[in-house]
Design an enzyme around this catalytic site. Structure first.
Site, short mmCIF file in Angstrom:
data_model
loop_
_atom_site.label_atom_id
_atom_site.label_comp_id
_atom_site.label_asym_id
_atom_site.label_seq_id
_atom_site.Cartn_x
_atom_site.Cartn_y
_atom_site.Cartn_z
N ASN A 140 0.84 -1.21 0.00
CA ASN A 140 0.00 0.00 0.00
C ASN A 140 0.86 1.24 0.00
OD1 ASN A 140 -0.51 1.95 2.50
ND2 ASN A 140 0.19 -0.04 3.31
N PHE A 144 -1.25 8.36 4.27
CA PHE A 144 -1.96 9.04 5.36
C PHE A 144 -3.21 9.78 4.87
CE2 PHE A 144 2.09 9.66 8.21
CZ PHE A 144 2.05 8.31 8.52
N SER A 211 6.15 5.21 8.36
CA SER A 211 5.41 4.94 7.12
C SER A 211 6.33 5.24 5.93
CB SER A 211 4.17 5.81 7.02
OG SER A 211 3.68 5.76 5.70
N ASN A 213 5.34 5.96 3.06
CA ASN A 213 4.58 6.68 2.04
C ASN A 213 4.48 8.19 2.26
OD1 ASN A 213 3.99 4.17 0.76
ND2 ASN A 213 2.48 3.79 2.37
N THR A 214 5.21 8.69 3.25
CA THR A 214 5.29 10.15 3.46
C THR A 214 6.75 10.54 3.34
OG1 THR A 214 3.34 10.18 4.88
CG2 THR A 214 4.86 12.01 5.13
N LYS A 253 6.52 3.99 16.72
CA LYS A 253 6.37 2.87 15.76
C LYS A 253 7.49 2.95 14.74
CE LYS A 253 3.11 0.50 12.75
NZ LYS A 253 1.70 0.34 12.39
N ASN A 282 6.32 -1.37 11.21
CA ASN A 282 5.46 -0.91 10.12
C ASN A 282 5.70 -1.82 8.88
OD1 ASN A 282 3.86 0.87 8.46
ND2 ASN A 282 4.39 2.49 9.93
C1 FMN Z 1 -3.49 -0.70 3.83
C2 FMN Z 1 -2.60 -0.42 5.01
C3 FMN Z 1 -2.60 0.85 5.58
C4 FMN Z 1 -1.78 1.12 6.68
N1 FMN Z 1 -1.80 2.35 7.26
C5 FMN Z 1 -1.05 2.60 8.37
C6 FMN Z 1 -1.11 3.85 9.03
O1 FMN Z 1 -1.85 4.75 8.65
N2 FMN Z 1 -0.30 4.03 10.12
C7 FMN Z 1 0.52 3.06 10.60
O2 FMN Z 1 1.20 3.27 11.60
N3 FMN Z 1 0.59 1.85 9.99
C8 FMN Z 1 -0.18 1.61 8.90
N4 FMN Z 1 -0.12 0.38 8.30
C9 FMN Z 1 0.84 -0.64 8.80
C10 FMN Z 1 0.17 -1.63 9.75
O3 FMN Z 1 -0.29 -0.98 10.91
C11 FMN Z 1 1.17 -2.74 10.14
O4 FMN Z 1 2.24 -2.14 10.82
C12 FMN Z 1 1.72 -3.49 8.94
O5 FMN Z 1 0.72 -3.69 7.97
C13 FMN Z 1 2.29 -4.86 9.33
O6 FMN Z 1 1.31 -5.70 9.88
P1 FMN Z 1 0.54 -6.83 9.03
O7 FMN Z 1 1.56 -7.62 8.28
O8 FMN Z 1 -0.21 -7.63 10.05
O9 FMN Z 1 -0.39 -6.10 8.12
C14 FMN Z 1 -0.94 0.09 7.20
C15 FMN Z 1 -0.95 -1.18 6.61
C16 FMN Z 1 -1.77 -1.44 5.54
C17 FMN Z 1 -1.76 -2.82 4.93
#
Ligand code: FMN
Length: 415
Positions: A140, A144, A211, A213-214, A253, A282
């Site tokens: 993804n 934000f 993140s 993406n920023t 984080k 993350n």
């Molecule tokens: C679609 C998507 C959007 C996410 N948005 C955020 C976010 O806004 N802030 C954040 O700290 N992590 C965000 N994450 C990261 C998740 O909180 C997590 O750290 C990461 O996906 C790893 O866990 P997982 O493998 O169980 O998904 C996002 C993950 C996904 C898949």
């Protein structure tokens, strides 16, 4: 409208309300099965659209409610907060805190909302979420997208009102994850604004500096930058007026893409500046293992799901070692089973979060992971999650090897 159309619409409405009545009065298992059976249909849709549908369903109380008590072995206390189980929903699913009650009701031990920026922002242009179904992974680059701190503050106040009015709503700890606006020059100021608006609604706060993406965000993980940021954010939190419980704990984080010096710096700052915990991790900008074989691997953004498990657990283990087990860690990345959650706990996690596996599997995932985790603990002779935290680091835990109990033996209790 012809008679036939009118009759068809009427019949459809009766069937739909009958199905809804059946669903809403069914037991938890049946509700979970019905909700999860919509999964394949949702996965045929664009990933962002199915995400929106999931949030709207949760916000309207259409997700199953798991009212069954958690096994006592899963109960845990971290940061002074009580968790009925250590499994939480990671940030990014409910970015705007629109569906907290519905998500808590699924059986998560805690829910983290955000990331929230001070001002609303649209994020990157779509498409910005890509599935790799063969690996149950996602890439993804949302960037934000969120409604901003004022709107989220209203949503959180509504949630609190709902909890007061309806005591049947399950209320685990709520985390508020803060980000910065893409166009902001002063990152610290953004985190402080978010904190000032939202801290009174949070059981814990997260400063998200990871993140991918920023632009420039992950550079805040550098020693000097992180130290300055933590001092400013903590200072802002501590200058606010707090009740007898004190301010909410502050977590950072971090990314899984860290060099050895990066990890050492983060550990040093966390310990020296009084950070209360770390979330590790993350999404990753790497494309490990088979991921590179799939066309979606070419998309810019953060990878999540099972291919992230090894990397994020190894960084978690490093952070446990580097902080000497003195800082509560939240293990996140690639968890899709109780065994995965257990691995994170043994590596040093006091709590575990997931996101991507929930997006693929739906509500039945949560009771399954909790049941499997309780089985893992029992199999290895741990009577609680806390006993198993860091079990893979006997040198740090004070010599208690894997599978050994930290509590008194049964003969001692008998005395
Ligand atoms: C679609 C998507 C959007 C996410 N948005 C955020 C976010 O806004 N802030 C954040 O700290 N992590 C965000 N994450 C990261 C998740 O909180 C997590 O750290 C990461 O996906 C790893 O866990 P997982 O493998 O169980 O998904 C996002 C993950 C996904 C898949």
């Amino acid at each position: 409208m012809s008679k036939l159309i009118k009759r068809t619409v009427l019949l459809g409405a009766v069937a739909a309300s009958g199905a809804a009545a059946f669903y809403l009065t069914a037991d938890t298992d049946t509700q979970m099965e019905i909700a999860s059976s919509t999964g394949p249909l949702l996965r045929m849709l664009d990933p962002e659209l199915s995400h929106i549908i999931g949030i709207q369903a949760a916000a309207r109380g259409l997700l199953p409610r798991d009212t069954r008590p958690d096994p006592p072995s899963l109960h845990t206390k971290v940061f002074g907060l009580e968790f009925s189980n250590p499994l939480g929903l990671a940030a990014g699913f409910d970015k705007n805190a629109e569906a907290v009650a519905g998500l808590m009701g699924l059986g998560f031990g805690f829910v983290e909302v955000g990331s929230i920026t001070p001002r609303p922002q649209p994020g990157n242009p779509p498409p910005r979420v890509f599935r790799i179904p063969e690996l149950k992974a996602t890439i993804n680059r949302y960037g934000f997208n969120n409604l901003g701190a004022d709107a989220v503050q209203d949503h959180l106040a509504e949630f609190e009102k709902k909890v007061l009015q309806d005591p049947s709503i399950k209320r685990g700890p709520l985390g508020v994850n803060l980000g910065k606006n893409k166009s902001s020059k002063d990152a610290s100021q953004d985190y402080c604004i978010g904190l000032t608006r939202l801290a009174q609604h949070a059981d814990y706060l997260v400063v998200n500096v990871s993140s991918p993406n920023t632009p420039g965000l992950r550079a805040l993980q550098g020693r000097k930058e992180l130290e300055a940021l933590v001092k400013q954010v903590k200072g802002t939190r501590d200058r606010m007026l707090w009740g007898p419980g004190g301010p909410p704990p502050l977590l950072i984080k971090v990314a899984p893409d860290l060099s050895e010096p990066d990890k050492r710096d983060i550990a040093a700052v966390a310990l020296n500046c009084g950070v209360d915990g770390l979330i590790v991790s993350n999404t990753t900008i790497q494309r490990p293992g088979r991921v590179a074989e799939f066309p979606a691997a070419q998309e810019a953004g953060g990878l999540s799901g099972p291919p992230l498990l090894e990397l994020s657990t190894s960084v978690l283990s490093d952070m446990y070692r580097l902080t000497g087990g003195r800082l509560p860690l939240v293990g996140c990345g690639g968890v899709s089973s109780g065994e995965d959650a257990y691995r994170k706990i043994r590596a040093g996690a006091s709590l575990v979060q997931l996101y991507t596996a929930f997006a693929y599997e739906g509500p039945t995932l949560i009771p399954r992971v909790k049941r499997e985790l309780a089985e893992c603990l029992d199999r290895d002779g741990f009577r609680s999650v806390a006993e198993a935290v860091g079990a893979d680091h006997p040198d740090i835990r004070g010599g208690s090897g894997p599978g050994t109990r930290k509590t008194s033996p049964s003969w001692f209790r008998w005395w």
